[in-house]
Write a protein that holds these residues in place. Structure first.
Motif, PDB file in Angstrom:
ATOM      1  N   LEU A   1      -2.043  44.045 -36.963  1.00  0.00           N
ATOM      2  CA  LEU A   1      -2.306  45.294 -37.664  1.00  0.00           C
ATOM      3  C   LEU A   1      -3.708  45.369 -38.255  1.00  0.00           C
ATOM      4  O   LEU A   1      -4.372  46.388 -38.169  1.00  0.00           O
TER       5      LEU A   1
ATOM      6  N   GLU B   1       0.833  41.294 -42.624  1.00  0.00           N
ATOM      7  CA  GLU B   1       1.221  41.267 -41.216  1.00  0.00           C
ATOM      8  C   GLU B   1       2.717  40.988 -41.066  1.00  0.00           C
ATOM      9  O   GLU B   1       3.308  40.291 -41.892  1.00  0.00           O
TER      10      GLU B   1
ATOM     11  N   GLU C   1      -3.680  53.190 -29.352  1.00  0.00           N
ATOM     12  CA  GLU C   1      -3.692  52.240 -30.454  1.00  0.00           C
ATOM     13  C   GLU C   1      -2.638  52.625 -31.492  1.00  0.00           C
ATOM     14  O   GLU C   1      -2.006  51.754 -32.102  1.00  0.00           O
TER      15      GLU C   1
ATOM     16  N   LYS D   1       0.177  50.106 -32.800  1.00  0.00           N
ATOM     17  CA  LYS D   1       0.316  49.763 -34.214  1.00  0.00           C
ATOM     18  C   LYS D   1       1.702  50.142 -34.738  1.00  0.00           C
ATOM     19  O   LYS D   1       2.311  49.388 -35.491  1.00  0.00           O
TER      20      LYS D   1
ATOM     21  N   SER E   1       4.008  47.590 -33.407  1.00  0.00           N
ATOM     22  CA  SER E   1       3.787  46.280 -34.030  1.00  0.00           C
ATOM     23  C   SER E   1       4.547  46.156 -35.341  1.00  0.00           C
ATOM     24  O   SER E   1       5.022  45.079 -35.691  1.00  0.00           O
ATOM     25  N   GLN E   2       4.611  47.254 -36.085  1.00  0.00           N
ATOM     26  CA  GLN E   2       5.305  47.193 -37.379  1.00  0.00           C
ATOM     27  C   GLN E   2       6.819  47.089 -37.209  1.00  0.00           C
ATOM     28  O   GLN E   2       7.510  46.632 -38.100  1.00  0.00           O
TER      29      GLN E   2
ATOM     30  N   GLU F   1      -0.680  54.109 -40.469  1.00  0.00           N
ATOM     31  CA  GLU F   1      -1.418  53.725 -39.263  1.00  0.00           C
ATOM     32  C   GLU F   1      -2.400  54.809 -38.829  1.00  0.00           C
ATOM     33  O   GLU F   1      -3.488  54.507 -38.361  1.00  0.00           O
TER      34      GLU F   1
END
Lengths: 305, 522
Positions: free
Chosen positions: A182, A204, B285, B289, B292-293, B351
């Motif tokens: 992130l 993270e 992106e 992101k 990813s979270q 984000e």
């Protein structure tokens, strides 16, 4: 004969027709544009508290704090990892790297009584009524040294915004590179004695790997959190997380040899002030071989997809 | 003979029947997005589509620092008798703010569409009854049903460039008033999409994932814009490129690769493509992101385990009396998914703001690498100093003679995503592609051959590759460090002209090779 001429004429014209109508490219497609304002959308309703039970809804500092402690132990036998670099066999800078001894693989460190070191145990989000500090931070030095072509320490928990001094104690240059999921990545190339400042700007979800572009075997992990509730197990697999507010907590337990976290919801209940919850967390040895080893692939068949 | 004819005829008929079924162009989602549990994955996709749309129905999200292209106009004539209208007369450009008009040229602040096709673009009302009402449905203001009014056509008057008739796709009921001002937004996005489809997408892919139909035949592979990493930029390694960097790559191409030069594009075409590429990169992106979270909680396998453990907790709570209903697997699953859905707006908010900040123009311009000292004159001494630095710092990859054959090409790298060693030795980039250190004896420099380009490659390294930054490494004093970097640049320029086995200093003194044999690049 005439017949066949007619045929070819027919075919030709059909082909020509096909070309004329064309399989046009996408270029002629004019898209439709919709504008979305820059401002935040209005919340659908006042009730926007998460439905989940991740954080204790009541309790808190009035009720006091407990401690979560114990050990992470390995179940079954984990075969010791072979050395990353054999003595004198370094592909690069053999005069410095693995010059006097092998470079060990620190990705799986098991103590004699099966304790598993370098396991990250942490909360994803700060607990309600949590403290700003656990009082054990002094034990963790905020320094990442590169010595003998090994990152030291191998695993650490840091707070966002904290400065980690990256040092190069080797007579050869090193490079350090982090690729957080992130936050802002970091990279520095350092000569002997030079230092760099590694700062993580965001919390993270899982630990971030640091690597060296020069010595490709070098690896270390840092977990940046915006709260203090995260620790790394010691060499004997033991850990202590004090100052946990009374309530239910879901810990993430992560080890680098597993591509997935070992636990995403390890439940710890602190019922009253001063309570010490002691747990022995058992990890199957088989779970720690999936990185670098043979990986099974699961194919799910489902009507819902 | 008969059989052959019959066969051809059937084939032709079949082709006619099937037709040229043009596939709908859509954006693809990341592998990781697809690996999320279905309910969470679909919500992420929904949000992504809401914020960026599709190639055919694109969303100009004003939060993102992209110049979508704006024409400012004013209504000059409306059919007074009609209760609702599709079209009215408008004037562009003339009604610009008087205060700013003095400072800048009119052409800069208020472009006019001219002959441009405005079909499909969004119209936002800036004054009058419809002010702030890009959210109009069927001519009525409706806060809940958000639909942007779109232009159907624009026909310019023959004698006047700035006036003409504007038709809309939706009816305006009641009609706008004379003097109402509006903005037509998105021509660069629309034009950019059309140009991207024509010039870029067969390699870079519809989604900008570097996986167009041509991509698999190319080495190096076309860039995947989605991680927001661009190799050749003037800015610091952790920053995004400036518009100027993207423009340089598009107009000059990347020598030694399949990226050609698009020098013949007009300025407005170039600008539109740049904005579209940035838009694709931000979309990609943003998706990475967001996922990813959520990935480490909602990836299918992890999620199944989490449901089991939450069910165990839930049953305990039920026995304790802290939970009213007996939980089932289904109810626990719903609870966990609801948590993700409740978290997602905040995650998206966070984000998108981080992303908008990363691409912020002022921020990027302040991140441009500018050498602190002018280039050191290209003398034999300078090259000799550069040669020393080269041997110390570069030769491990680029080789002692600059052929890109240093010992590092025999090292095994670890894949950052899987944490596994790559099965073959050599260097790999962040996209998991095998790459080689540049052969410097050929004098082909991918990131540009100006001295400052080479300076920046050495100083900041190359984003997404193992080429590290050497800033501050040659000397602790910043100015001296930059002067040393120039020495190295001077030497690198000289490598193709080096006599094999001789160092720069030798060849310069013994063979009288001087600056004349080095390309004069300044």
């Amino acid at each position: 004969m005439k017949h066949s001429k007619l045929y070819s004429l027919l075919v030709m014209s059909a082909l020509l027709l096909g070309f004329a109508s064309g399989c046009g490219g996408g270029a002629s497609d004019v898209p439709t544009i919709t504008v979305k304002p820059a401002e935040k959308e209005a919340a659908p309703s006042a009730d926007d508290t998460p439905v989940g039970d991740d954080t204790p809804s009541n309790g808190g500092s009035k009720d006091g704090f407990g401690t979560f402690e114990g050990r992470v132990v390995i179940q079954g036998t984990a075969s010791p990892r072979p050395a990353l670099v054999l003595k004198g066999k370094a592909a690069r800078d053999p005069a410095v790297c693995a010059a006097t001894a092998n470079i060990p693989d620190e990705s799986l460190l098991v103590s004699e009584d099966d304790g598993l070191a370098n396991v990250f145990i942490y909360l994803k989000k700060a607990p309600k009524n949590g403290k700003d500090s656990l009082g054990i931070e002094a034990e963790q030095a905020l320094e990442l040294d590169q010595k003998g072509c090994i990152f030291k320490p191998h695993a650490m928990v840091v707070r966002t915004g904290e400065v980690i001094i990256v040092r190069n104690s080797d007579p050869k240059p090193h490079n350090i590179k982090t690729k957080p999921a992130l936050g802002q990545p970091f990279e520095a190339t350092l000569n002997q004695g030079q230092t760099g400042e590694l700062v993580f700007d965001r919390s993270e979800p899982v630990p971030v790997g640091a690597e060296c572009n020069y010595h490709t075997w070098m690896r270390a992990y840092q977990l940046p959190l915006d709260h203090p509730y995260g620790v790394v197990t010691k060499a004997d697999g033991s850990f202590t997380i004090p100052n946990l507010p009374v309530g239910t907590h879901q810990f993430v337990i992560w080890h680098e040899r597993s591509t997935r976290p070992l636990f995403t919801r390890f439940t710890v209940k602190i019922k009253s002030d001063g309570e010490v919850v002691e747990e022995t967390i058992e990890v199957e040895a088989a779970k720690l071989t999936d990185v670098g080893g043979a990986r099974t692939k699961t194919i799910k068949l489902s009507l819902n997809r | 003979m008969r059989v052959l004819q019959l066969l051809i005829l059937t084939l032709v008929f079949a082709a006619c029947l099937l037709g040229c079924n043009r596939p709908e162009s859509t954006f693809v989602y990341n592998t990781k997005t697809e690996e999320l549990t279905r309910d969470v994955g679909s919500v992420v996709k929904e949000r992504l589509d809401g914020d960026f749309g599709s190639p055919k129905n694109s969303v100009a999200w004003l939060r993102m620092p992209i110049d979508y292209g704006t024409f400012k106009g004013e209504v000059v004539e409306v059919d007074k008798d009609a209760s609702s209208v599709y079209q009215f007369r408008v004037a562009f450009g003339s009604n610009d703010d008087k205060e700013t008009g003095d400072e800048e040229e009119d052409a800069e602040t208020s472009p006019t569409p001219g002959e441009m096709n405005l079909a499909g673009l969004a119209i936002i009302w800036k004054s009058g009854d419809y002010e702030g009402g890009s959210q109009i449905d069927g001519g009525k203001r409706d806060g809940e049903k958000m639909a942007t009014l779109q232009v159907a056509a624009w026909s310019k008057d023959e004698e006047n460039d700035e006036e003409g008739v504007l038709s809309l796709r939706q009816k305006m009921d009641p009609p706008p008033s004379v003097g109402d001002t509006f903005e037509i937004v998105g021509h660069k996005l629309s034009f950019g999409r059309q140009l991207y489809a024509a010039h870029c997408q067969h390699c870079h892919g519809t989604s900008g994932d570097g996986a167009g139909p041509t991509a698999e035949y190319l080495n190096p592979r076309p860039r995947d814009y989605r991680p927001g990493k661009f190799k050749f930029q003037s800015t610091l390694k952790t920053n995004r490129p400036t518009d100027g960097d993207l423009q340089r790559i598009i107009t000059k191409g990347i020598p030694g690769t399949y990226m050609p030069s698009f020098l013949l594009l007009e300025d407005d075409e170039l600008d539109s493509i740049i904005q579209y590429v940035k838009w694709l990169s931000m979309r990609g992106e943003y998706e990475i992101k967001l996922v990813s979270q959520l990935y480490f909680d909602y990836e299918q396998v992890v999620f199944d385990e989490a449901v089991e453990s939450a069910l165990k907790d839930g049953l305990e709570e039920f026995e304790d009396g802290t939970r009213d209903e007996e939980p089932t697997k289904g109810s626990i699953r719903d609870e966990l998914v609801a948590t993700a859905n409740a978290d997602l707006p905040d995650i998206a908010e966070q984000e998108s703001n981080v992303l908008a900040d990363a691409w912020n123009k002022e921020k990027l311009e302040s991140a441009v690498v500018v050498p602190l000292v002018a280039r050191t004159p290209d003398t034999a001494e300078s090259r000799a100093r550069g040669r020393v630095l080269y041997v110390q710092n570069c030769s491990a990859c680029h080789g002692a003679t600059g052929r890109g054959d240093g010992e590092q090409v025999n090292a095994y790298m670890v894949n950052d995503q899987t944490r596994e060693k790559y099965p073959v030795p050599g260097l790999f980039d962040d996209w998991g592609q095998s790459i080689k250190p540049r052969n410097l004896t050929r004098g082909i420099y991918r990131g540009g051959r100006r001295p400052v380009d080479l300076f920046r490659r050495v100083f900041e390294g190359i984003n997404g590759t193992p080429m590290p930054p050497f800033k501050g490494k040659f000397n602790n004093d910043k100015k001296i460090n930059d002067a040393r970097t120039w020495d190295l640049v001077n030497y690198i320029y000289h490598i193709p002209f080096e006599t094999r086995g001789k160092s720069a200093g030798d060849s310069a003194t013994k063979h009288g090779r001087t600056a004349a044999s080095t390309p004069s690049t300044r």
